[in-house]
Motif scaffolding. Sequence first.
Motif, PDB file in Angstrom:
ATOM      1  N   LYS A  84       0.833  -1.213   0.000  1.00  0.00           N
ATOM      2  CA  LYS A  84       0.000   0.000   0.000  1.00  0.00           C
ATOM      3  C   LYS A  84       0.862   1.255   0.000  1.00  0.00           C
ATOM      4  CE  LYS A  84      -3.684   2.281   2.565  1.00  0.00           C
ATOM      5  NZ  LYS A  84      -4.560   2.222   3.766  1.00  0.00           N
ATOM      6  N   LYS A  85       1.954   1.207   0.793  1.00  0.00           N
ATOM      7  CA  LYS A  85       2.828   2.376   0.861  1.00  0.00           C
ATOM      8  C   LYS A  85       3.491   2.629  -0.491  1.00  0.00           C
ATOM      9  CE  LYS A  85       6.437   4.421   3.699  1.00  0.00           C
ATOM     10  NZ  LYS A  85       7.239   4.877   2.562  1.00  0.00           N
TER      11      LYS A  85
ATOM     12  N   GLU B  47       0.856   4.014  -2.721  1.00  0.00           N
ATOM     13  CA  GLU B  47       0.520   5.368  -2.307  1.00  0.00           C
ATOM     14  C   GLU B  47       1.582   6.360  -2.768  1.00  0.00           C
ATOM     15  OE1 GLU B  47      -1.842   8.285  -0.574  1.00  0.00           O
ATOM     16  OE2 GLU B  47      -2.275   6.162  -0.928  1.00  0.00           O
ATOM     17  N   ASP B  48       2.845   5.921  -2.644  1.00  0.00           N
ATOM     18  CA  ASP B  48       3.927   6.810  -3.092  1.00  0.00           C
ATOM     19  C   ASP B  48       3.847   7.041  -4.599  1.00  0.00           C
ATOM     20  OD1 ASP B  48       4.788   6.926  -0.502  1.00  0.00           O
ATOM     21  OD2 ASP B  48       6.320   5.349  -0.720  1.00  0.00           O
TER      22      ASP B  48
ATOM     23  N   ARG C  21       1.126   6.727  -6.447  1.00  0.00           N
ATOM     24  CA  ARG C  21      -0.065   7.533  -6.747  1.00  0.00           C
ATOM     25  C   ARG C  21       0.153   8.996  -6.402  1.00  0.00           C
ATOM     26  NH1 ARG C  21      -3.836   9.902  -4.318  1.00  0.00           N
ATOM     27  NH2 ARG C  21      -3.087   9.226  -2.267  1.00  0.00           N
ATOM     28  N   LYS C  22       0.845   9.232  -5.287  1.00  0.00           N
ATOM     29  CA  LYS C  22       1.092  10.606  -4.869  1.00  0.00           C
ATOM     30  C   LYS C  22       1.990  11.323  -5.869  1.00  0.00           C
ATOM     31  CE  LYS C  22       2.576  13.315  -0.895  1.00  0.00           C
ATOM     32  NZ  LYS C  22       3.138  13.257   0.474  1.00  0.00           N
TER      33      LYS C  22
END
Length: 367
Positions: free
Chosen positions: A219-220, A223-224, A226-227
């Motif tokens: 997920k991290k 998320e990175d 996607r960010k």
Amino acid sequence: MSMNNKQRWMGGVVILGGGVLLAALLLKGNEEIEQDQTHAPVTHPIPKTESKPKTAQPAQDNEMVSLQPLAVDVETEKRLLEEQRRSREKAVAEQEARAAEFLKMQQQAEAAAARKAAEEYAAINARRAAAQESSDNIPPELVEDEKAKAQRLAEDKRKADEKKRAEQQKTDQQKSDADKKLAEDKRKAEADKKAAEDRRKAEADKKAAEDRRKAEADKKAAEDKRKAEADKKAAEDKRKAEADKKAAEDKRKAEADKKAADDKRKAEADKKAEAEKARDLMENGDKKWMVQVALAANQANADAVVSKLRAKGYKVTTSPTSKGIRIMVGPAKDRDIADATRKKITTDESLNMKSAWVIDWVPLDQR
């Protein structure tokens, strides 16, 4: 027996007894009167023409002959009749007095009966209120039977309740023992189940923790990624939005400048045309008299005054001067007409123009 029936019965007895007594008194009085009439001597005057008494005629068949003693004279017979009349009147008066006395006794008896009935009725009401009886017509013996029956039913109910309570206690005890054994078995089964559940949960927690750690790592990373993509897209959108905003602002400014230039050019053209028109009217027109109503400092003030005058139906002309914009109404061929217009304008409080005056626009070389 209810109170109303008892009162009716007593009243009937009193009336019946009084009627019998009154009938007896009246019958006795009639008998006394008949006796007085029967024993009273009846006299017959002896005719003077007869020298010998007549021989009595033989009686008819089935007729009785009653011989009455003769009185001495007519006066004696009248006196006897008067005495008999007085005797009858006395007997009638005595009978009426006895009847009045009996009637009084009857009324007293009726009053006493009514009073006694009222007392009994009050006593019955008191007993009803005390015992809270449901009916006025229940005889005392039936009330006693109802009480005995109620006591017997209460005793039977008490015994039945005791028997039912004993059976219920026995059933409750059996049920309690069964519930106790069942609870013990259930507790033991739950303890075994809890131990197995704890063991399974520990294994599941261990596996879940491992899965959660791996999922959080994934997920991290996502998320990175996607960010980073979002930041890149946001920067691109911001740059594009700023460019669009600047282009729109430039376009709006250009349009505003163009519109302002057009408005200014149009205003100047209108102003020039108005001045030319005024000059033409003042120098070449046949109508030479005008009413000057104001001298405006700028075009905005002049337009406001012109709007007010035109709303009132006046023909308005403006003419720029070195001191301001002259506002005039007219022209008119005659000075009197122009002066009448001036007075009308100065007296109109809604226009608030007190300093209007008539001016002559004839060119200087023609004066």
